[in-house]
Design a protein around this motif. Structure first.
Motif, PDB file in Angstrom:
ATOM      1  N   LEU A 245      33.332  11.899  38.075  1.00 34.21           N
ATOM      2  CA  LEU A 245      31.950  12.221  37.710  1.00 34.21           C
ATOM      3  C   LEU A 245      31.830  12.524  36.213  1.00 34.21           C
ATOM      4  CD1 LEU A 245      30.895  14.459  40.742  1.00 34.21           C
ATOM      5  CD2 LEU A 245      30.014  12.184  40.188  1.00 34.21           C
ATOM      6  N   LEU A 246      32.905  13.094  35.658  1.00 35.47           N
ATOM      7  CA  LEU A 246      32.900  13.430  34.224  1.00 35.47           C
ATOM      8  C   LEU A 246      33.342  12.269  33.348  1.00 35.47           C
ATOM      9  CD1 LEU A 246      34.402  17.026  34.516  1.00 35.47           C
ATOM     10  CD2 LEU A 246      32.044  16.452  33.920  1.00 35.47           C
ATOM     11  N   GLY A 247      33.739  11.155  33.974  1.00 35.41           N
ATOM     12  CA  GLY A 247      34.026   9.959  33.201  1.00 35.41           C
ATOM     13  C   GLY A 247      35.474   9.688  32.882  1.00 35.41           C
ATOM     14  N   PHE A 248      36.426  10.309  33.606  1.00 36.66           N
ATOM     15  CA  PHE A 248      37.833   9.987  33.367  1.00 36.66           C
ATOM     16  C   PHE A 248      38.593  10.046  34.689  1.00 36.66           C
ATOM     17  CE2 PHE A 248      37.642  14.590  33.065  1.00 36.66           C
ATOM     18  CZ  PHE A 248      38.818  15.034  33.643  1.00 36.66           C
ATOM     19  N   ASP A 249      39.777   9.463  34.700  1.00 36.51           N
ATOM     20  CA  ASP A 249      40.626   9.405  35.883  1.00 36.51           C
ATOM     21  C   ASP A 249      41.688  10.491  35.773  1.00 36.51           C
ATOM     22  OD1 ASP A 249      42.181   8.846  38.040  1.00 36.51           O
ATOM     23  OD2 ASP A 249      42.770   6.829  37.423  1.00 36.51           O
ATOM     24  N   TRP A 250      41.589  11.500  36.624  1.00 36.93           N
ATOM     25  CA  TRP A 250      42.512  12.634  36.522  1.00 36.93           C
ATOM     26  C   TRP A 250      43.946  12.223  36.834  1.00 36.93           C
ATOM     27  CZ3 TRP A 250      44.728  15.690  40.786  1.00 36.93           C
ATOM     28  CH2 TRP A 250      45.480  16.768  40.314  1.00 36.93           C
ATOM     29  N   PHE A 251      44.140  11.307  37.778  1.00 37.29           N
ATOM     30  CA  PHE A 251      45.504  10.893  38.120  1.00 37.29           C
ATOM     31  C   PHE A 251      46.189  10.189  36.958  1.00 37.29           C
ATOM     32  CE2 PHE A 251      43.885  10.884  42.672  1.00 37.29           C
ATOM     33  CZ  PHE A 251      44.519  12.071  42.978  1.00 37.29           C
ATOM     34  N   SER A 252      45.397   9.632  36.057  1.00 37.51           N
ATOM     35  CA  SER A 252      45.969   8.998  34.862  1.00 37.51           C
ATOM     36  C   SER A 252      46.108   9.972  33.707  1.00 37.51           C
ATOM     37  CB  SER A 252      45.113   7.809  34.422  1.00 37.51           C
ATOM     38  OG  SER A 252      45.023   6.847  35.438  1.00 37.51           O
ATOM     39  N   GLU A 253      45.332  11.064  33.744  1.00 42.45           N
ATOM     40  CA  GLU A 253      45.358  12.059  32.667  1.00 42.45           C
ATOM     41  C   GLU A 253      45.434  13.448  33.284  1.00 42.45           C
ATOM     42  OE1 GLU A 253      42.600  11.013  29.243  1.00 42.45           O
ATOM     43  OE2 GLU A 253      41.688   9.836  30.852  1.00 42.45           O
ATOM     44  N   LEU A 254      46.586  13.781  33.854  1.00 38.27           N
ATOM     45  CA  LEU A 254      46.747  15.033  34.589  1.00 38.27           C
ATOM     46  C   LEU A 254      46.505  16.262  33.726  1.00 38.27           C
ATOM     47  CD1 LEU A 254      49.937  14.181  36.702  1.00 38.27           C
ATOM     48  CD2 LEU A 254      47.554  14.213  37.462  1.00 38.27           C
ATOM     49  N   GLY A 255      46.712  16.144  32.437  1.00 39.37           N
ATOM     50  CA  GLY A 255      46.534  17.286  31.562  1.00 39.37           C
ATOM     51  C   GLY A 255      45.096  17.720  31.400  1.00 39.37           C
ATOM     52  N   ARG A 256      44.137  16.918  31.845  1.00 36.31           N
ATOM     53  CA  ARG A 256      42.723  17.264  31.694  1.00 36.31           C
ATOM     54  C   ARG A 256      42.148  17.930  32.952  1.00 36.31           C
ATOM     55  NH1 ARG A 256      39.543  12.146  29.278  1.00 36.31           N
ATOM     56  NH2 ARG A 256      37.926  13.770  29.176  1.00 36.31           N
ATOM     57  N   TYR A 257      43.036  18.491  33.767  1.00 30.62           N
ATOM     58  CA  TYR A 257      42.570  19.098  35.020  1.00 30.62           C
ATOM     59  C   TYR A 257      41.569  20.224  34.792  1.00 30.62           C
ATOM     60  CZ  TYR A 257      45.748  22.988  34.045  1.00 30.62           C
ATOM     61  OH  TYR A 257      46.365  24.068  33.474  1.00 30.62           O
ATOM     62  N   ALA A 258      41.714  20.964  33.671  1.00 27.30           N
ATOM     63  CA  ALA A 258      40.826  22.101  33.407  1.00 27.30           C
ATOM     64  C   ALA A 258      39.375  21.654  33.261  1.00 27.30           C
ATOM     65  CB  ALA A 258      41.286  22.840  32.153  1.00 27.30           C
ATOM     66  N   GLU A 259      39.144  20.438  32.784  1.00 22.36           N
ATOM     67  CA  GLU A 259      37.775  19.957  32.626  1.00 22.36           C
ATOM     68  C   GLU A 259      37.111  19.713  33.985  1.00 22.36           C
ATOM     69  OE1 GLU A 259      37.396  16.667  29.846  1.00 22.36           O
ATOM     70  OE2 GLU A 259      39.378  17.142  29.029  1.00 22.36           O
ATOM     71  N   ALA A 260      37.904  19.290  34.959  1.00 16.92           N
ATOM     72  CA  ALA A 260      37.347  18.965  36.270  1.00 16.92           C
ATOM     73  C   ALA A 260      37.296  20.156  37.218  1.00 16.92           C
ATOM     74  CB  ALA A 260      38.160  17.837  36.910  1.00 16.92           C
ATOM     75  N   LEU A 261      38.036  21.215  36.903  1.00 14.83           N
ATOM     76  CA  LEU A 261      38.131  22.342  37.832  1.00 14.83           C
ATOM     77  C   LEU A 261      36.780  22.993  38.163  1.00 14.83           C
ATOM     78  CD1 LEU A 261      41.408  24.332  37.041  1.00 14.83           C
ATOM     79  CD2 LEU A 261      40.788  23.064  39.112  1.00 14.83           C
TER      80      LEU A 261
END
Length: 505
Positions: A245-261
């Motif tokens: 929904l935020l425009g990125f793939d978390w499984f490809s960029e695991l370090g961005r988990y805080a943005e999706a939390l």
């Protein structure tokens, strides 16, 4: 003006509603006053929604006060008719008991009350060989002693699974009779057996006695581990859905988990509210629930959870209360998120959605039009994250309210209308899901849910201990309102109708 397809759809809906009412009247007519009052109750529940959808299809949508007014009026009439129905039913039941009592010879009744229910009648012919029952003989005698002419007058005993079925005549209110018989059974044999008061395939009340070991079994270690694995998978898919929904793939960029939390946490709150609703009502009624088996989803994070009953239910009202509590809690939280999100939406909000998004649901479209007004007449709209969370939560709630098997909606139908109707609605739901899956092949959700229901949830819940006493009118109205909101959430607006309402361009 309506185009040809819309006019045909409106006429079809009206013909279908009229056909259902006529069919219901023909089925109710043989039952006299009782049938007539039951039919009028169905009319009272159907007419307000026909008015709502009829006005909506013409471009006239009722505000919140108008909708509440319709609900209050129909609820009041429904409860009044329910009181009249019970009064007429009680009068007829009393008359039936008097007729049955007048046909029994007092001497024979007294003898039969102490004779084993399966004993052969005294005739000149040789007695038939008695049926061998799985219950020990001394236990059968103790069970037979609990029956009487003032509760349940037994006429026949037959073997059933690991217990026995006692056929006969019910001589009182089902709830009172079940309580008295259960108390006598418990005083004689402690907790060794459970007594069920149910309806036979012929529509007659029967008593079934089964060993307590025949009840629901606790989860095995493997099942508990599976529940934990599904929970972890659901947490992961929720974060992935939020990231998309935020425009990125978390499984490809695991370090961005805080943005999706934060978005994922909102979804977890909705799922938790749903399960807490089930748990709270179950605990109030001394019913044990299993661990929830969450269903992960790549599309929306999760489809909710499947939960089993781990103890017997006392009656259908408890089944309805527990089934309704989860969707009510999760739905209220989701609806609050959606409304608050719409109010907080402004240019520059986090999410940019095409206005066609609000055409995907009658309920969401009406609420969005009420709050946002002419702002929906643009190609895209900036909305607060709570709008998306509310929409996801309402979708999850609506899917679980489908009237099929052991889904919340299926349990509610079983509690209100009984097992026969619940079986039919399960089949109807599977047919509708199959049609939608074929008609909209790019939407995998109908096919996914059809598979879940067919292989995991198509069976009904086991009967309650007292299966004869129906839920009261207030419970039935709340459940039917929830089912109506489920339809309003899952049914989309046609592009032409959305255009007349000013939703999209």
């Amino acid at each position: 003006m309506f185009n040809r397809s819309e006019s045909l759809a409106i006429v079809s809906i009206l013909l279908l509603a009229g056909g259902i009412l006529i069919w219901g009247y023909n089925r109710a007519k043989p039952y006299g006053k009782v049938g007539l009052f039951a039919w009028l109750q169905s009319v009272v529940l159907m007419v307000p929604w026909l008015i709502f959808f009829g006005l909506f299809t013409t471009g006239i949508y009722l505000n919140l006060i108008g909708i509440i007014g319709l609900l209050v009026l129909s609820t009041g009439i429904y409860i009044y008719l329910g009181n009249r129905l019970r009064a007429v039913g009680n009068e007829e039941a009393i008359e039936e008991r008097h007729r049955a009592a007048s046909q029994i010879n007092p001497t024979e009744a007294k003898t039969d009350d102490f004779r084993p229910p399966n004993a052969a009648p005294q005739t000149n012919s040789p007695p038939a060989a008695p049926e061998i029952l799985p219950i020990p003989e001394e236990d059968i005698k103790a069970i037979q002693d609990i029956f009487g002419i003032d509760t349940f007058f037994t006429t026949e005993t037959i073997s059933y699974q690991e217990g026995a079925i006692f056929k006969g005549n019910l001589r009182g209110e089902p709830a009172e009779v079940h309580a008295r018989l259960s108390q006598k059974l418990q005083s004689r044999l402690a907790d060794k057996y459970r007594l069920f008061l149910v309806e036979s395939p012929e529509g007659k009340p029967v008593v079934i006695v089964l060993p307590s070991s025949n009840g629901p079994q606790p989860l095995s270690l493997v099942q508990k581990n599976l529940a934990v694995v599904l929970l972890v998978a659901t947490l992961a898919t929720s974060i992935e859905a939020a990231a998309l929904l935020l425009g990125f793939d978390w499984f490809s960029e695991l370090g961005r988990y805080a943005e999706a939390l934060p978005v994922a946490a909102g979804l977890w709150l909705i799922l938790a509210a749903h399960e807490i609703g089930h748990w709270w009502l179950a605990r109030r009624n001394d019913v044990r629930l299993s661990l929830p088996f969450f269903i992960p989803s790549w599309q929306i994070g999760s489809f909710g959870a499947l939960t089993r009953f781990q103890s017997l239910l006392p009656n259908r009202s408890v089944l309805l209360d527990i089934a309704l509590a989860g969707p009510a809690a999760g739905g209220i939280v989701s609806l609050a998120m959606l409304v608050v999100g719409l109010i907080l939406s402004h240019p520059g909000s986090v999410f940019q959605l095409p206005t066609q998004f609000f055409q995907g649901s009658v309920l969401v479209g009406v609420l969005a039009k009420t709050v946002l007004g002419d702002a929906l007449q643009t190609p895209t709209l900036d909305v607060h994250p709570l709008v998306v969370l509310g929409w996801l939560g309402l979708t999850i709630t609506a899917l679980n309210l489908m009237p099929a098997g052991q889904l919340d909606g299926g349990r509610m139908i079983q509690a209100i209308y009984g097992r026969k109707t619940a079986r039919r609605t399960t089949i109807a739901t599977l047919v509708v899901l199959a049609i939608v899956a074929i008609a909209i092949p790019n939407n995998p959700i109908p096919l996914y849910w059809g598979i879940i229901i067919l292989f995991l949830q198509r069976d009904l819940e086991r009967p309650s201990l007292n299966e004869l006493t129906e839920p009261n009118d207030t419970r039935a109205v709340l459940a039917l309102v929830a089912l109506f909101l489920m339809l309003a959430m899952l049914i989309p607006l046609s592009p032409a109708l959305a255009g007349r309402l000013g939703i999209g361009i």
